[in-house]
Design a protein around this motif. Structure first.
Motif, PDB file in Angstrom:
ATOM      1  N   UNK A  75      22.333  -2.012 -33.368  1.00 18.83           N
ATOM      2  CA  UNK A  75      22.067  -3.485 -33.740  1.00 18.83           C
ATOM      3  C   UNK A  75      23.536  -4.274 -33.177  1.00 18.83           C
ATOM      4  N   UNK A  76      24.288  -3.867 -33.761  1.00 19.64           N
ATOM      5  CA  UNK A  76      25.845  -4.570 -33.370  1.00 19.64           C
ATOM      6  C   UNK A  76      25.195  -5.147 -31.902  1.00 19.64           C
ATOM      7  N   UNK A  77      25.949  -4.004 -30.985  1.00 17.02           N
ATOM      8  CA  UNK A  77      25.307  -4.553 -29.595  1.00 17.02           C
ATOM      9  C   UNK A  77      24.093  -5.378 -29.171  1.00 17.02           C
ATOM     10  N   UNK A  78      23.569  -5.183 -29.291  1.00 22.19           N
ATOM     11  CA  UNK A  78      22.336  -6.201 -29.020  1.00 22.19           C
ATOM     12  C   UNK A  78      22.539  -7.811 -29.351  1.00 22.19           C
ATOM     13  N   UNK A  79      22.820  -7.762 -30.971  1.00 21.48           N
ATOM     14  CA  UNK A  79      23.659  -8.913 -31.374  1.00 21.48           C
ATOM     15  C   UNK A  79      24.587  -9.702 -29.914  1.00 21.48           C
ATOM     16  N   UNK A  80      25.969  -8.972 -30.167  1.00 16.73           N
ATOM     17  CA  UNK A  80      26.749  -9.329 -28.887  1.00 16.73           C
ATOM     18  C   UNK A  80      26.569  -9.456 -27.795  1.00 16.73           C
ATOM     19  N   UNK A  81      25.638  -8.351 -27.286  1.00 17.45           N
ATOM     20  CA  UNK A  81      25.271  -8.541 -25.502  1.00 17.45           C
ATOM     21  C   UNK A  81      24.232  -9.631 -25.064  1.00 17.45           C
ATOM     22  N   UNK A  82      23.080  -9.817 -26.346  1.00 16.36           N
ATOM     23  CA  UNK A  82      22.098 -10.613 -25.677  1.00 16.36           C
ATOM     24  C   UNK A  82      21.489 -11.582 -26.433  1.00 16.36           C
ATOM     25  N   UNK A  83      22.038 -11.824 -27.790  1.00  8.39           N
ATOM     26  CA  UNK A  83      21.512 -12.956 -28.852  1.00  8.39           C
ATOM     27  C   UNK A  83      22.524 -13.897 -28.637  1.00  8.39           C
ATOM     28  N   UNK A  84      23.940 -13.093 -29.148  1.00  8.18           N
ATOM     29  CA  UNK A  84      25.814 -14.506 -29.687  1.00  8.18           C
ATOM     30  C   UNK A  84      25.503 -15.283 -28.057  1.00  8.18           C
ATOM     31  N   UNK A  85      24.983 -15.151 -26.919  1.00  4.18           N
ATOM     32  CA  UNK A  85      25.799 -15.329 -26.091  1.00  4.18           C
ATOM     33  C   UNK A  85      24.615 -16.856 -25.514  1.00  4.18           C
ATOM     34  N   UNK A  86      23.002 -16.558 -26.536  1.00  6.00           N
ATOM     35  CA  UNK A  86      22.209 -17.888 -26.053  1.00  6.00           C
ATOM     36  C   UNK A  86      21.926 -18.334 -28.016  1.00  6.00           C
ATOM     37  N   UNK A  87      22.949 -18.547 -28.193  1.00  8.90           N
ATOM     38  CA  UNK A  87      22.079 -18.832 -30.216  1.00  8.90           C
ATOM     39  C   UNK A  87      23.020 -19.924 -29.843  1.00  8.90           C
TER      40      UNK A  87
END
Length: 99
Positions: A75-87
């Motif tokens: 879950x933390x990897x999805x946040x760091x790699x896919x969500x945070x960059x476009x949040x």
């Protein structure tokens, strides 16, 4: 049951490819994190103005199971790699659902 609801708003420069990666990656999590009981997600339908871009509703048996999900490396990897960059914005709430 314990429910987690999160709403995301994407940055103006988020690409369609980046936005498409979010549901694809999140959809993998129920197969990886056994504490997830229900996992519903999707983009805003666009029928109203002034809404968020994407929602996740996840159900767990307990707050402890939610914490296991929240802190899980996948879950933390999805946040760091896919969500945070476009949040651009995020809102979340967790609450108990009476059966």
């Amino acid at each position: 049951m314990f429910r987690h609801v999160v709403l995301f708003t994407w940055s103006a420069d988020a690409t369609d490819e980046q936005k498409a990666a979010v549901p694809r990656r999140l959809a993998e999590l129920p197969g990886i994190i056994p504490q997830i009981r229900s996992y519903v997600l999707g983009p805003d339908a666009g029928v109203s103005t002034d809404t968020c871009d994407f929602a996740v509703v996840a159900d767990f048996d307990s707050a402890e199971d939610f914490l296991a999900y929240r802190d899980h490396p996948a879950h933390q990897a999805v946040i760091a790699e896919s969500i945070k960059p476009i949040l651009a914005g995020r809102a979340a709430v967790q609450y108990t659902v009476d059966a």
